[in-house]
Design an enzyme around this catalytic site. Structure first.
Site, short mmCIF file in Angstrom:
data_model
loop_
_atom_site.label_atom_id
_atom_site.label_comp_id
_atom_site.label_asym_id
_atom_site.label_seq_id
_atom_site.Cartn_x
_atom_site.Cartn_y
_atom_site.Cartn_z
N ASP A 98 0.87 -1.17 0.00
CA ASP A 98 0.00 0.00 0.00
C ASP A 98 0.91 1.23 0.00
OD1 ASP A 98 -2.12 1.70 -0.02
OD2 ASP A 98 -3.08 0.95 1.80
C1 BGC Z 1 -4.94 3.45 0.35
C2 BGC Z 1 -5.20 2.45 -0.74
C3 BGC Z 1 -5.09 3.13 -2.08
C4 BGC Z 1 -3.74 3.77 -2.21
C5 BGC Z 1 -3.49 4.44 -3.55
C6 BGC Z 1 -3.70 4.28 0.13
O1 BGC Z 1 -3.66 5.35 0.99
O2 BGC Z 1 -4.86 2.78 1.59
O3 BGC Z 1 -6.45 1.86 -0.57
O4 BGC Z 1 -5.33 2.20 -3.11
O5 BGC Z 1 -3.61 4.76 -1.19
O6 BGC Z 1 -4.22 5.58 -3.70
#
Ligand code: BGC
Length: 736
Positions: A262
């Site tokens: 993530d």
């Molecule tokens: C989130 C994810 C997301 C990623 C990209 C993160 O902060 O937890 O769910 O896909 O950002 O935007």
């Protein structure tokens, strides 16, 4: 490209090029728009690695994608195309209801169609991978990300996981689909206290039984990518958890797709106190099984040294790179680097009337009727009515994660109602929130926006007086209240789930007028409504309903559609009841065991929810009769046939969600008081009788022990069938 060509490509790549394939950066690195949802920090990545980066985060729009793709491919020694990944969570331009909303439709087939549409739109605009579905099971409405979830039940979440993945990936062969990247592996939804990015601590039986099934379902449905979680699980950051990523996901479940961290989660394992520095973090994440480092400097600045000083086997890097190249090759990017994107498709496939109709239908099926005293709804257009509240003439109905959608494409509640009552008087009455420091704390709104949202004391008083004045002349008040967009969603954890004081004040003042009040709530989570429920005649819980929200709400209000939504998360009476979920274990002293003090409740509130899981009303109601099973004792290799009779003796045609639960009465590990194992959504004409059939096989009765082993034990099981977890018929069966 043939497999052997992929291998020779890999062989001919330098170490730096290989590492580049494992780095994902956002638009700002490629001189295009930055749509990052996360802390903005200087990453300290060298221009060389920026040029070699193998994938882009949230760069969308055909022209942008083409620009970045052309430049990157030109710069890279082997001209390897980039992958374009983005958060297409519940729609791209046509926005569907938030997932917690659309799970209330209990209509996986419709959701599959919605995800096909989202994939069609996003692929036309250059996206190749969707960071969806988010399939974290949730128990705590304080956590803002319940908005993105399918609620508290693992079976229902697994069911939707499969159809969302199918919807995204069905049309990949025609380049009109998206690769599905399920997230967040694992159990991010169990953050302690519902506080964002907090730790997760779960017994293995709880983890395997309640949290892991949706991810397993995603693997079985063929999802090609997985994303790790930002959190720790039992003390180990998921992004560096070899047991989770390699032993469970890859080896036990057979996942052979690509794993991405993530946002910055590899770097964050240093802050978790699990790695010393970038090098250590890179080693631990790659070894655990993470292929791509999203938006952190760790792989860029850590991997090369690890290989050159012999600490990391190059084969580990080769495996990860091969998985990335394979994905690119599966999509045919080496032949067509823009995949399904073109300016023509982008012009013709966004926000079409067919997609809008689907969004409307899903919104209609998602909205939950929580209360309908004396059949206050549906309304007749002849009624003398007014429309009040901060959501009356407001287009912000998309919710936080619709990052590519625009509220200018959204039908407001006023616009929807005007199709039935063209001259309906309307007043705002109050603001969504009056506290500008709280609005500033949401982290998304500029000072100017906040100024526009919070009226002066004088204006607010005037708004209230105007609302009262026009309401006095009416018989029916449609009152629209709820949460501001950024109150829910990522980093939207909050401790108070009640409506804000100013909104409660508006309800109180209007309720003094003695008119019929229909409360419409727009929100991203279950709110604690006990303090307002008696002040109104009907409540329609509309979530963030998306592009067609206003039309869907109006169709329900005026009875063109009979509400059929059923809650997928328990609704608390007061905030401090959280976490709250229906499939909890039995206590030795349940609340209804005895009167008095020494039972499991609070001294100032009951233990049970205001509205339970599975709850929702329709216009008219259906009676359940004659729950029957074809045998009272059955063996492990046979099935039980269950029937229940439904009678719709109301004046309305209706849709009913028939829910089937079990309770394993005695087991090696105590089992939930109820567990959903199946459901059927059926239509009944008025006065129609219908027999609904279910088959139960023994593999629906298994549970997980504290070593993560799946078990089936002989003994007694309650079979529970009804309109929700609390109103039901029960019978008992014995497994030999
Ligand atoms: C989130 C994810 C997301 C990623 C990209 C993160 O902060 O937890 O769910 O896909 O950002 O935007």
């Amino acid at each position: 490209m043939e497999d052997n060509q992929l291998y020779s490509l890999l062989d001919s790549m330098s170490l730096k090029e290989k590492i580049g394939q494992l780095i994902q950066l956002s638009g700002d690195f490629f001189s295009t728009a930055n749509l990052s949802i996360g802390p903005v920090e200087k990453l300290g990545i060298s221009p060389e690695f920026v040029k070699l980066a193998g994938s882009a985060l949230n760069v969308v729009g055909f022209e942008n994608v083409k620009h970045v793709q052309d430049k990157q491919m030109e710069n890279q020694p082997h001209h390897i195309p980039m992958l374009f990944m983005s958060d297409v969570i519940y729609g791209y331009k046509t926005i569907f209801p938030i997932p917690l909303g659309f799970s209330s439709s209990w209509n996986p087939h419709l959701v599959e169609k919605a995800f096909e549409c989202a994939a069609d739109e996003a692929s036309a605009s250059g996206v190749q991978v969707a960071f969806a579905p988010m399939i974290d099971v949730v128990h705590d409405a304080r956590w803002g990300r319940v908005l993105e979830s399918l609620g508290e039940d693992p079976f229902l979440t697994s069911t939707f996981a499969k159809t969302m993945i199918k919807g995204l990936q069905n049309n990949l062969p025609d380049k009109k689909g998206l690769v599905a990247c399920f997230k967040h592996f694992a159990a991010y939804g169990a953050v302690e206290g519902g506080r964002e990015y907090n730790s997760v601590d779960l017994s293995l039986s709880n983890l395997f039984q309640n949290y892991l099934p949706p991810y397993k379902a995603a693997v079985d449905a063929g999802a090609k990518m997985a994303m790790t979680s930002l959190t720790t699980l039992n003390g180990i950051p998921s992004t560096a958890d070899k047991w989770l990523l390699t032993d469970i996901l890859r080896k036990r479940w057979g996942f052979d797709g690509t794993i991405i961290s993530d946002y910055a989660s590899i770097q964050e394992i240093i802050r978790h106190g699990f790695a010393e520095d970038n090098e250590d973090a890179a080693f631990k994440a790659l070894n655990a099984g993470v292929d791509i480092d999203m938006k952190s400097p760790v792989y860029a600045n850590g991997l090369e040294k690890l290989v050159t000083n012999g600490k990391l086997d190059i084969e580990k890097i080769n495996d990860a790179v091969l998985r990335v190249l394979r994905l690119k090759n599966d999509l045919g990017l080496f032949e067509n680097p823009y995949f399904g994107a073109s300016s023509t498709r982008e012009k013709t496939s966004l926000l079409t009337s067919r997609k809008r109709a689907l969004s409307r239908r899903l919104a209609e099926e998602s909205i939950v009727l929580l209360k309908n005293k004396n059949n206050a709804l549906p309304l007749s257009t002849e009624e003398n009515m007014v429309l009040i509240g901060p959501y009356a003439d407001n287009h912000a109905l998309n919710g936080m994660w619709a990052i590519h959608g625009s509220k200018t494409d959204t039908v407001s509640i006023l616009q929807g109602i005007q199709k039935f009552v063209p001259n309906i008087p309307t007043e705002k009455g109050t603001d969504l929130r009056r506290d500008s420091s709280l609005l500033a704390g949401l982290g998304f709104l500029s000072e100017q926006e906040i100024k526009r949202m919070v009226s002066s004391e004088k204006e607010n008083h005037h708004n209230l007086m105007q609302a009262i004045k026009i309401s006095q002349k009416s018989d029916t008040i449609i009152l629209t209240l709820g949460e501001e967009t950024y109150e829910a969603g990522e980093a939207g954890s909050k401790t108070n789930l009640e409506l804000p004081e100013n909104q409660i004040h508006l309800i109180n003042e209007l309720s003094k007028l003695g008119k019929k009040i229909i409360l419409i709530i727009i929100a991203g989570r279950p709110l604690a409504l006990e303090n307002v429920v008696d002040k109104v005649d009907a409540i329609l819980y509309c979530w963030f309903p998306g592009s067609e929200g206003g039309n869907a709400i109006a169709n329900l209000l005026f009875g063109c559609i009979n509400p059929s939504g059923r809650l997928t998360m328990s609704f608390p009476r007061v905030s401090a009841q959280e976490p709250l979920y229906y499939n909890h274990l039995a206590t030795g002293r349940p609340q209804d065991l005895a009167k008095g003090r020494f039972v499991s409740k609070y001294i100032d509130a009951p233990a049970n929810p205001l509205y339970p899981f599975g709850y929702g009303l329709s216009y008219g109601s259906v009676n359940y009769l004659n729950l029957k099973i074809d045998k009272e004792v059955f063996s492990k290799d046979s099935t039980i046939h269950v029937t229940v009779k439904l009678i719709n003796d109301s004046d309305f045609d209706t849709t009913e969600v028939v829910q089937l639960y079990i309770h394993d009465k005695v087991a090696e590990i105590t089992q939930p008081v109820q567990r959903l194992i199946d459901f059927k959504k059926v239509e009944l004409k008025h006065d129609q009788e219908l027999t609904v059939h279910f088959n139960i096989s023994s593999n629906q009765l298994t549970f997980f022990d504290n070593r993560g082993n799946e078990k089936l034990e002989s003994g007694l099981f309650d079979i529970i069938c009804g309109t929700n977890g609390k109103q039901h018929l029960t019978t008992t069966v014995r497994l030999k």
